[in-house]
Design an enzyme around this catalytic site. Structure first.
Site, PDB file in Angstrom:
ATOM      1  N   ASP A   1       0.876  -1.176   0.000  1.00 24.79           N
ATOM      2  CA  ASP A   1       0.000   0.000   0.000  1.00 24.79           C
ATOM      3  C   ASP A   1       0.910   1.221   0.000  1.00 24.79           C
ATOM      4  O   ASP A   1       1.296   1.731   1.047  1.00 24.79           O
ATOM      5  CB  ASP A   1      -0.900  -0.005   1.241  1.00 24.79           C
ATOM      6  CG  ASP A   1      -1.811   1.218   1.256  1.00 24.79           C
ATOM      7  OD1 ASP A   1      -2.224   1.666   0.166  1.00 24.79           O
ATOM      8  OD2 ASP A   1      -2.099   1.728   2.355  1.00 24.79           O
TER       9      ASP A   1
ATOM     10  N   GLU B   1      -3.125  -2.278  -4.769  1.00 21.39           N
ATOM     11  CA  GLU B   1      -4.458  -1.778  -5.090  1.00 21.39           C
ATOM     12  C   GLU B   1      -4.373  -0.777  -6.234  1.00 21.39           C
ATOM     13  O   GLU B   1      -3.476   0.064  -6.271  1.00 21.39           O
ATOM     14  CB  GLU B   1      -5.067  -1.106  -3.847  1.00 21.39           C
ATOM     15  CG  GLU B   1      -6.571  -0.952  -3.956  1.00 21.39           C
ATOM     16  CD  GLU B   1      -7.178  -0.359  -2.684  1.00 21.39           C
ATOM     17  OE1 GLU B   1      -7.065  -0.989  -1.620  1.00 21.39           O
ATOM     18  OE2 GLU B   1      -7.748   0.735  -2.771  1.00 21.39           O
TER      19      GLU B   1
ATOM     20  N   ASP C   1      -1.677   1.117   7.165  1.00 23.77           N
ATOM     21  CA  ASP C   1      -1.144   0.886   5.818  1.00 23.77           C
ATOM     22  C   ASP C   1      -0.702  -0.562   5.640  1.00 23.77           C
ATOM     23  O   ASP C   1      -0.875  -1.148   4.566  1.00 23.77           O
ATOM     24  CB  ASP C   1       0.035   1.839   5.557  1.00 23.77           C
ATOM     25  CG  ASP C   1      -0.375   3.286   5.772  1.00 23.77           C
ATOM     26  OD1 ASP C   1      -0.889   3.907   4.841  1.00 23.77           O
ATOM     27  OD2 ASP C   1      -0.224   3.777   6.911  1.00 23.77           O
TER      28      ASP C   1
END
Lengths: 163, 163
Positions: free
Chosen positions: B7, B67, B139
């Site tokens: 992330d 992502e 995170d």
């Protein structure tokens, strides 16, 4: 001092290498890395990274210069441009190069003499300053422009005229 | 199969490593790379790259999952996030890892079972699925979530249930 200027983009990343010998600016090479837009995005970033790494190995510049970006058409294009820029900068720092950032205003002032120059004027001045046979490909020309900006600002810093 | 989820962010880059053994998901490690916001931006990107490269060398994952980002508060933050993401992805592809991208919707569906889950629900499910003693740093938790998404979607693809 040899400077690698880059103008990163997710489709085309321009690069330009110049050498400063005394007060003279010499053109060494320029070109562009085209990424296959049909490929997946991580592989496109990889191509930018490996392409610039090859350029650095071939020409052994002393520094990398890149235009600082504050604006973009929209969030989507900013994300894409940011990723291309990240891959390009990492290629420089991984090779041990100092990476200097300049605003578009600084580049225009360094190349044309004032900050309101049109894109075509910058390209024309790059051609004249580096004694190119013709105007370089647009992204490569922008890369040469930021390299010129860096070479001149280092010279001015060394001469104590700016900090 | 060992999966590294990431992330990325210009200030904090979370990472999480999980292992899929048969139907079981095992937590291997998670953490975050903090970049010094007082440092210059190219050096911050370098820290993300070298930090993740160390994580990859230590745990030897088979794949990286990240992502997919479509939105950001504004162009400024999109440019910063994009650069951090570019540095992170290049760390993966340079290490020879396939890099898979998933939308936030896919991650939520994989972890919670539906796409409208709140952030806290995702964090809670990551804790439960991986048998963590407590909820991981935000995170790192997001990084574990995308790793879970990848591990499960690869399992489904292998079983012929999705393409």
């Amino acid at each position: 001092m040899k400077v690698l200027g880059i103008d990163p983009g997710s489709r085309i990343t321009g690069y330009g290498i110049i050498q400063k010998l005394g007060n003279r600016l010499l053109h060494v090479d320029n070109g562009a890395i085209f990424t296959d837009t049909s490929g997946d995005f991580p592989q496109r970033l990889h191509k930018i990274y490996t392409g610039l790494t090859e350029v650095i190995e071939r020409y052994q510049p002393d520094a990398m210069a890149i235009e600082q970006i504050f604006f973009s058409n929209n969030v989507q294009s900013a994300l894409k441009l940011g990723q291309a820029r990240g891959a390009a900068i990492v290629a420089g720092v991984n090779a041990g190069l100092p990476v200097a950032e300049y605003t578009a205003l600084q580049v225009k002032q360094a190349v044309v003499g004032h900050g309101k120059a049109a894109k075509e004027q910058v390209q024309q001045m790059v051609k004249i300053l580096l004694n190119l046979p013709e105007i370089a490909q647009a992204d490569a020309s922008d890369a040469l422009a930021v390299a010129i900006c860096h070479a001149n600002s280092v010279a001015l810093r060394t001469a104590g005229k700016i900090r």
